[in-house]
Design a protein around this motif. Structure first.
Motif, PDB file in Angstrom:
ATOM      1  N   LEU A 166      -2.197   2.019  -4.804  1.00  0.00           N
ATOM      2  CA  LEU A 166      -2.108   3.290  -4.943  1.00  0.00           C
ATOM      3  C   LEU A 166      -3.093   4.116  -4.420  1.00  0.00           C
ATOM      4  O   LEU A 166      -4.285   4.136  -4.949  1.00  0.00           O
ATOM      5  N   VAL A 167      -2.859   4.763  -3.288  1.00  0.00           N
ATOM      6  CA  VAL A 167      -4.163   5.889  -2.525  1.00  0.00           C
ATOM      7  C   VAL A 167      -3.708   6.928  -2.580  1.00  0.00           C
ATOM      8  O   VAL A 167      -2.642   7.587  -2.133  1.00  0.00           O
ATOM      9  N   PHE A 168      -4.624   7.785  -3.190  1.00  0.00           N
ATOM     10  CA  PHE A 168      -4.379   9.341  -3.421  1.00  0.00           C
ATOM     11  C   PHE A 168      -5.428   9.967  -2.260  1.00  0.00           C
ATOM     12  O   PHE A 168      -6.680   9.779  -2.495  1.00  0.00           O
ATOM     13  N   LEU A 176       0.869  -1.301   0.081  1.00  0.00           N
ATOM     14  CA  LEU A 176      -0.018  -0.171  -0.037  1.00  0.00           C
ATOM     15  C   LEU A 176       0.912   1.376  -0.015  1.00  0.00           C
ATOM     16  O   LEU A 176       1.924   1.180   0.784  1.00  0.00           O
ATOM     17  N   ILE A 177       0.735   2.026  -0.936  1.00  0.00           N
ATOM     18  CA  ILE A 177       1.425   3.506  -0.971  1.00  0.00           C
ATOM     19  C   ILE A 177       0.378   4.385  -0.863  1.00  0.00           C
ATOM     20  O   ILE A 177      -0.822   4.677  -1.681  1.00  0.00           O
ATOM     21  N   HIS A 178       0.501   5.379   0.054  1.00  0.00           N
ATOM     22  CA  HIS A 178      -0.506   6.521   0.355  1.00  0.00           C
ATOM     23  C   HIS A 178       0.244   7.716  -0.280  1.00  0.00           C
ATOM     24  O   HIS A 178       1.447   7.966   0.193  1.00  0.00           O
ATOM     25  N   LYS A 179      -0.315   8.579  -0.926  1.00  0.00           N
ATOM     26  CA  LYS A 179       0.135   9.805  -1.408  1.00  0.00           C
ATOM     27  C   LYS A 179      -0.943  10.912  -0.948  1.00  0.00           C
ATOM     28  O   LYS A 179      -2.136  10.642  -1.306  1.00  0.00           O
ATOM     29  N   ARG A 180      -0.430  12.072  -0.334  1.00  0.00           N
ATOM     30  CA  ARG A 180      -1.302  12.937  -0.179  1.00  0.00           C
ATOM     31  C   ARG A 180      -1.199  14.271  -0.969  1.00  0.00           C
ATOM     32  O   ARG A 180      -0.287  14.335  -1.832  1.00  0.00           O
ATOM     33  N   ALA A 181      -2.183  15.133  -1.221  1.00  0.00           N
ATOM     34  CA  ALA A 181      -2.088  16.200  -2.133  1.00  0.00           C
ATOM     35  C   ALA A 181      -0.833  17.046  -2.030  1.00  0.00           C
ATOM     36  O   ALA A 181      -0.007  17.394  -2.731  1.00  0.00           O
ATOM     37  N   SER A 182      -0.356  17.238  -0.835  1.00  0.00           N
ATOM     38  CA  SER A 182       0.775  17.935  -0.223  1.00  0.00           C
ATOM     39  C   SER A 182       2.001  17.296  -0.699  1.00  0.00           C
ATOM     40  O   SER A 182       2.936  17.889  -0.828  1.00  0.00           O
ATOM     41  N   LEU A 210      -2.311  -1.356 -11.895  1.00  0.00           N
ATOM     42  CA  LEU A 210      -2.498  -1.993 -10.701  1.00  0.00           C
ATOM     43  C   LEU A 210      -3.728  -1.022 -10.024  1.00  0.00           C
ATOM     44  O   LEU A 210      -3.902   0.008 -10.614  1.00  0.00           O
ATOM     45  N   PRO A 211      -4.425  -1.379  -9.225  1.00  0.00           N
ATOM     46  CA  PRO A 211      -5.422  -0.723  -8.451  1.00  0.00           C
ATOM     47  C   PRO A 211      -5.011   0.686  -8.019  1.00  0.00           C
ATOM     48  O   PRO A 211      -3.730   1.007  -7.600  1.00  0.00           O
ATOM     49  N   VAL A 212      -5.824   1.664  -8.269  1.00  0.00           N
ATOM     50  CA  VAL A 212      -5.631   2.996  -7.829  1.00  0.00           C
ATOM     51  C   VAL A 212      -6.972   3.376  -7.081  1.00  0.00           C
ATOM     52  O   VAL A 212      -8.153   3.294  -7.541  1.00  0.00           O
ATOM     53  N   CYS A 213      -6.712   3.857  -5.977  1.00  0.00           N
ATOM     54  CA  CYS A 213      -7.911   4.288  -4.860  1.00  0.00           C
ATOM     55  C   CYS A 213      -7.620   5.899  -4.719  1.00  0.00           C
ATOM     56  O   CYS A 213      -6.847   6.417  -4.264  1.00  0.00           O
ATOM     57  N   PHE A 214      -8.820   6.864  -5.108  1.00  0.00           N
ATOM     58  CA  PHE A 214      -8.855   8.082  -4.777  1.00  0.00           C
ATOM     59  C   PHE A 214      -9.953   8.201  -3.620  1.00  0.00           C
ATOM     60  O   PHE A 214     -11.084   7.858  -3.577  1.00  0.00           O
ATOM     61  N   THR A 215      -9.570   8.985  -2.667  1.00  0.00           N
ATOM     62  CA  THR A 215     -10.557   9.348  -1.362  1.00  0.00           C
ATOM     63  C   THR A 215     -10.730  10.914  -1.673  1.00  0.00           C
ATOM     64  O   THR A 215      -9.691  11.620  -1.560  1.00  0.00           O
TER      65      THR A 215
END
Length: 684
Positions: A545-547, A511-517, A581-586
């Protein structure tokens, strides 16, 4: 032989060469001979009586220039003869002289080269030689001329040898320092490599013996190839390039590994070299005799080792922190000729590491055979690293603790190892490792490491969503297709990120988390570059990948006022469609998302506030409470995240066993939310 006897012979030899040249002005001769006369008894090198008498009055009213000139002219031949005899009577400094002759001959340097190196070496070893050199320097002027006089070689030849692009600098046997009015020593203009200087006073029969003494043993790898399974493709590519280059006898092979400090770059070079059957030596790491190694010394050490290893088989060099000396590679000698010669003709492969390639000139990067980015290992790889390191350091950790630490600590192998050492010293366990690692991460980055445990591990009964999350997850796992995207929208704290983590575990993905910052840059094109890097990182790590804060990354392009705002959204959509691969946007603000992006999502799931069943579950999970007051299950705007917040408040206030007080705390949270009247604590 006593040091003073050696000094006597050296002073006699150097001074005889100076006086034999006969081209120093009379004033300079007077200055030098006064120095010798002042040390006549100490060195056993007396001047003719008439000359000694004349020069003894140099600082008194009785001195006569004409008397000195007559005495010097009459006694010059005798002085030189006496100095020559003293030099012949005294053996040269051994084994220093023989070692330098062996070195110069083996490296193909001219005879004058070892004389110059010997002068620099003797300057730092013998006090009277240092005084003589300084005296002649004050009397005669330019440094090149002084050295030429002392070694008895033509000034033009010496200038060519000691120039920044001369044979001595090119071989790394002589180092040029900034400034300095003296030949060598602390603050001097020239130095010989530390590794050479430390070996000159020990006898070595052959060049091979001398080289081994200077280089030492190869640096061993401390970890295994299996520790780099997350970059197995790159690891194997480096190994194959090294093996193939050595087999062909290729020159100019340079491999750059770059990435954050502690990501394992240095160890990977050792692992790859060993796998290729090469012995790897470290360059630029040996401290200077007079303190910390500077950039120029590090670079000269590399050049020296390359010259020593010329013609060697199955060897390579490691040079850490390339950015530290990159500017010198471009500017040395005032042109790029030095750079071209170093990076295009190095006889053995050089593996470079860098923490920041932004400080490296593109001209240097273009000459790399390979340039590979090494990032922090993903959670599963951190598990393996933690398990191995905990065993090495004697810190007992259970499998559950290792797994938990690996997911909490998004840290490099170096940080994890240091944290385990701290735990060992303190006699602590998992908690000590976590605390130590978080402290190091905070010190390095300026922010505390992200912790992903604010909401408990995914519990479907704590998530109220527009789709059955359990059914959806099972279907995705059974289907086996990974090229899909999700948009998870809803109020903060409803469990969007928890579901993403849960799904990654079910799909056996990192799992890789990326924030807007993390992605939005201040310069044009920077955000697009970071977005591309995020997708590449997820692909390399085989990760979901989670944005977070997707509304800042996929905002409605109709509201854009600058061209780069549109290109940023376009970049994200392009990568989203091509990613395997899966991409997830919250997002908490679904209404701000770009309309085109909504059509690109494979699944859109809306997360809502907890209903009555969810509230009952939350009371049991967070407060171990079964007898829930009736007013406690009437809230319509609470989330699992709110229960996390209230639990922390209750722990501080000592209210965990007071149901009514817990409900009041939750009511305060409910009332504080937008759209709620201040007088309403809960909704009936």
């Amino acid at each position: 032989m006593p040091t003073l006897d050696i000094e006597r012979g050296l002073v006699a030899r150097y001074l005889a060469r100076v006086l034999e040249r006969g081209d120093m002005p009379l004033r300079a001769n007077r200055y030098v001979l006064y120095w010798l006369n002042d040390r006549a008894d100490l060195l056993g090198l007396p001047l003719p009586k008439a000359l000694a008498k004349s020069i003894g009055n140099i600082y008194s009213g009785g001195f006569s220039v004409s008397d000195f000139e007559r005495a010097y002219t009459a006694g010059r031949d005798q002085i030189i003869s006496d100095l020559r005899r003293a030099a012949e009577e005294t053996p040269r400094p051994e084994p220093l002289a023989t070692n330098l002759e062996i070195l110069a001959e083996s490296l193909g340097l001219p005879p004058a080269a070892w004389k110059i190196l010997g002068l620099v070496a003797c300057y730092t070893r013998y006090e009277q030689v240092q005084y003589l050199c300084n005296n002649i320097s004050e009397a005669t002027g330019p440094m090149g001329r002084v050295i030429a006089l002392l070694v008895g070689e033509p000034a033009r030849s010496v200038d060519q040898l000691i120039s920044p692009i001369g044979a001595l600098m090119a071989s790394g046997t002589l180092q040029l320092r900034d400034g300095g009015d003296e030949i060598a020593g602390i603050g001097g203009r020239y130095a010989i490599p530390t590794r050479l200087d430390l070996c000159l006073d020990q006898p070595h029969e052959t060049f091979a013996d001398l080289r081994h003494a200077m280089m030492g043993d190869p640096v061993p790898a401390k970890i295994e190839p299996s520790d780099y399974t997350h970059v197995a493709t790159d690891r194997d590519l480096i190994t194959k390039v090294l093996a193939g280059a050595v087999k062909e006898g290729a020159v100019g092979v340079n491999i750059l590994l770059y990435g954050p400090p502690g990501s394992g770059k240095t160890e990977l070079t050792k692992v790859a070299a060993e796998a290729a059957g090469l012995s790897i030596y470290s360059a630029g790491e040996q401290a200077a005799v007079d303190g910390e190694t500077d950039r120029s010394s590090r670079l000269s050490d590399l050049v020296f080792l390359l010259r020593l290893l010329g013609g060697s088989e199955k060897t390579a060099l490691l040079f850490d922190e390339l950015e530290d000396v990159a500017w010198q590679l471009i500017r040395r000698g005032g042109s790029k000729l030095y750079l071209n010669r170093l990076l295009e003709t190095n006889p053995v492969p050089v593996l470079w590491t860098s923490n920041n390639i932004g400080e490296i000139d593109p001209a240097l990067l273009r000459r790399m055979t390979l340039a590979i980015e090494l990032k922090k290992p993903p959670a599963k790889q951190r598990e393996r690293i933690l398990a191995r390191l905990s065993e090495r350091h004697g810190v007992p950790l259970s499998d559950i603790e290792v797994e938990s630490l690996a997911r909490k600590l998004d840290a490099t192998p170096a940080v994890l190892e240091n944290a385990l050492r701290a735990a060992r010293y303190s006699g602590g366990g998992s908690e000590a490792v976590e605390r130590a690692a978080l402290g190091i991460v905070k010190a390095v980055s300026g922010i505390r490491a992200q912790q992903h445990n604010k909401i408990p591990d995914f519990d479907p009964k704590l998530s109220r969503a527009s789709q059955d999350l359990v059914t959806l997850s099972d279907s995705l796992v059974r289907g086996g297709k990974l090229a899909f995207s999700l948009c998870l929208s809803g109020p903060p704290g409803t469990g969007k990120s928890a579901f993403a983590r849960h799904l990654a575990q079910l799909l056996d993905l990192e799992l890789i988390h990326k924030r807007a910052s993390d992605l939005l840059g201040a310069y044009v094109g920077e955000s697009e570059k970071r977005i591309a890097e995020a997708f590449e990182e997820a692909r390399d790590a085989n990760a979901l990948l989670v944005f977070d804060e997707a509304d800042s990354l996929l905002f409605d392009r109709r509201d854009a006022v600058r061209s780069w705002e549109i290109s940023q959204v376009n970049e994200m959509l392009t990568w989203m469609e091509a990613h395997p691969l899966p991409v997830c946007f919250t997002t908490n603000l679904m209404e701000r998302l770009d309309l085109a992006s909504l059509r690109r999502f494979t699944f859109h799931i809306r997360f809502e506030f907890l209903d009555r069943e969810g509230l009952e579950r939350a009371y049991r999970v967070f407060f171990d409470m079964d007898g829930i007051p009736e007013e406690g299950i009437r809230f319509e705007n609470l989330t699992p995240g709110d229960f996390v917040q209230v639990r922390k408040q209750a722990e501080v206030l000592g209210m965990l066993d007071q149901p009514d007080q817990l409900v009041e705390l939750l009511a305060d949270v409910s009332k504080a939310k937008p759209g709620m009247l201040a007088s309403i604590g809960f909704v009936r």
